[in-house]
Design an enzyme around this catalytic site. Structure first.
Site, mmCIF file in Angstrom:
data_model
loop_
_atom_site.group_PDB
_atom_site.id
_atom_site.type_symbol
_atom_site.label_atom_id
_atom_site.label_comp_id
_atom_site.label_asym_id
_atom_site.label_seq_id
_atom_site.Cartn_x
_atom_site.Cartn_y
_atom_site.Cartn_z
ATOM 1 N N GLU A 1 0.850 -1.198 0.000
ATOM 2 C CA GLU A 1 0.000 0.000 0.000
ATOM 3 C C GLU A 1 0.887 1.250 0.000
ATOM 4 O O GLU A 1 0.734 2.132 -0.836
ATOM 5 C CB GLU A 1 -0.886 -0.025 1.239
ATOM 6 C CG GLU A 1 -1.764 1.201 1.409
ATOM 7 C CD GLU A 1 -2.488 1.215 2.739
ATOM 8 O OE1 GLU A 1 -3.467 1.980 2.866
ATOM 9 O OE2 GLU A 1 -2.083 0.480 3.669
ATOM 10 N N ASP B 1 -0.521 10.928 3.992
ATOM 11 C CA ASP B 1 -1.774 10.771 4.740
ATOM 12 C C ASP B 1 -2.524 12.087 4.882
ATOM 13 O O ASP B 1 -3.756 12.105 4.888
ATOM 14 C CB ASP B 1 -1.476 10.223 6.139
ATOM 15 C CG ASP B 1 -1.413 8.708 6.160
ATOM 16 O OD1 ASP B 1 -1.765 8.085 5.138
ATOM 17 O OD2 ASP B 1 -1.005 8.145 7.198
ATOM 18 N N HIS C 1 -27.882 -9.083 -37.063
ATOM 19 C CA HIS C 1 -26.787 -8.117 -37.056
ATOM 20 C C HIS C 1 -26.373 -7.797 -38.498
ATOM 21 O O HIS C 1 -26.208 -6.627 -38.872
ATOM 22 C CB HIS C 1 -25.568 -8.688 -36.309
ATOM 23 C CG HIS C 1 -25.647 -8.606 -34.830
ATOM 24 N ND1 HIS C 1 -26.562 -9.310 -34.083
ATOM 25 C CD2 HIS C 1 -24.908 -7.895 -33.932
ATOM 26 C CE1 HIS C 1 -26.379 -9.050 -32.804
ATOM 27 N NE2 HIS C 1 -25.377 -8.186 -32.678
#
Length: 443
Positions: A328, A362, A421
């Site tokens: 992290e 942070d 299609h």
């Protein structure tokens, strides 16, 4: 803190230990949370308020669940001016960083009359979960709301657990107001996640839920995914520090503890090419831990999930293990950190050099602190403006441009056995060639 030499066994054990903390292992909560979500689906507000009283000991009703303007003003008056100034400066940094992430719709016009493009649209509504109760996490408020506001989301709904007095922490509420929340509700836990996903009489549903929470919140987000979008399933916090022998051991120890104090399940790992630094950091940790208000939590984290790994005289081995762990937070506490940046393939957020503690990320520097955990940085990214927009692609062909490719489209469709299609592509040619305006025949 345990000091071990880097080898295949060490690497295997480290990865195994990290996997034990994987949020995919929250199955033990699944049954309880399934019941909570079902109750909110069936009973709406009644269930939300009952669970809020049970878990948060707060009496919330339809009349007081939504925070009022008066409550916001009261909260702001309670926040110290110095903290307000710091939050406002942090907001400037966060907003400036995220504004650089904004992308725009585009189109490509060709000479044959074809126009192709992509349209970017902000999500209509987003729910931001913020942990609450006794604690205040204004940094999480800013990191989750500001990218949504920059993206252009119209409804930014914050939910957070109230205190026993039925009020939202004043710092949390002030941060939400400053960042751009349009609504704030006094609800937390799995019942808040369910309310955002399903909608109740008092809490309108949203299109996406973001924000951190405990294991119950994480599992609730997993269970409502599909009804709404979510940002990620976050596990316990983690940091990996790669440090060379010239680092200050006190700095490294402090950085490891900055994550260890989060949670007993948090992981703090140092990989270094210096056995001397490894020993010095271990001693520094023992000096610093007793001084922390959250010493018990930090001690449990360091003892259970912490490790110092020595890749003696080979810093590139430290980089290799960082890529395998995909942490992290990754600190490159080395000389000339930009020499190694291109070699980092997997990390949530990278902190460069010896004067860039993870705490900068942070709170203040600007990059987002909502990050992929538990190795998911191998395929996931930090929260960003991109999380709050969706993309629509568009195609425009003139009659002439279609006529040049219709048979190729039809041929491809026939090969897949999809005749309708094929017909839709060549019918327009037939109509154009015969100047017929309705469906008069086959292909």
């Amino acid at each position: 803190m345990r000091i071990v030499d880097l080898n295949e066994t060490t690497k295997r054990n480290l990865l195994s230990d990290l996997l034990k903390r994987d949020p995919n292992n929250y199955e033990e909560y699944a049954g309880v949370l399934h019941e909570i979500i079902d109750q909110v689906k069936e009973k709406g507000d009644e269930a939300v308020f009952a669970y809020t009283e049970k878990f948060d000991k707060a009496r919330i009703t339809g009349d007081n669940v939504r925070v009022t303007k008066a409550e916001i003003e009261e909260a702001r008056a309670m926040v110290k001016p110095e903290l307000l100034r710091v939050m406002e400066r942090a907001m400037e940094n966060i907003r400036d960083y995220h504004q650089k992430q904004v992308r725009h719709s585009w189109f490509d016009s060709r000479e044959d009359g074809v126009i192709l493009g992509q349209k970017q649209t902000a999500l209509e509504s987003v729910g931001v979960y913020v942990p609450g109760g006794k604690a205040a996490y204004p940094s999480s408020v800013l990191m989750n709301i500001i990218p949504a506001e920059v993206a252009g989301v119209k409804r930014i709904v914050m939910v957070t657990p109230p205190g026993k007095d039925g009020k939202v922490n004043p710092v949390t509420l002030t941060a939400a107001h400053l960042a751009g929340a349009t609504e704030v509700y006094k609800v937390g836990g799995a019942q808040a996640v369910a309310a955002l996903a399903l909608g109740t009489e008092s809490v309108p549903k949203v299109d996406k839920i973001v924000g951190p929470g405990n294991a119950y919140v994480a599992e609730a987000k997993r269970q409502v995914f599909g009804r709404v979008a979510i940002d990620m399933i976050a596990g316990p916090s983690e940091i990996l520090v790669v440090a060379d022998g010239t680092c200050n051991p006190e700095f490294v120890a402090a950085d490891l503890l900055s994550q260890a104090e989060h949670d007993k399940m948090a992981s703090a790992v140092l990989v270094t090419d210096s056995r001397k630094l490894a020993a010095e950091v271990s001693l520094a940790l023992e000096r610093q831990i007793p001084k922390l208000p959250r010493a018990d939590i930090a001690r449990a984290s360091i003892d259970n999930n912490g490790k110092i790994i020595v890749a003696e005289n080979d810093l590139m081995l430290a980089i290799d293990i960082a890529n395998e762990i995909a942490p992290e937070h990754l600190e490159l506490c080395v000389d000339n950190p930009f020499d190694y940046l291109d070699k980092i393939r997997h990390a949530g957020s990278i902190f460069m050099g010896k004067y860039c503690p993870e705490a900068l990320g942070d709170y203040f520097a600007g990059p987002n602190h909502t990050l992929p955990t538990s190795g998911t940085a191998r395929f996931s990214s930090p929260l960003s403006v991109d999380d709050f927009v969706k993309k629509s692609q568009f195609t425009y062909f003139t009659a002439e441009a279609l006529s040049k490719v219709a048979e190729k489209v039809a041929y491809f469709a026939h090969k897949e056995g999809l005749d309708a299609h094929a017909r839709s592509a060549v019918l327009r040619n037939a109509v154009q060639d015969t100047n017929v305006t309705d469906d008069t025949g086959g292909i």
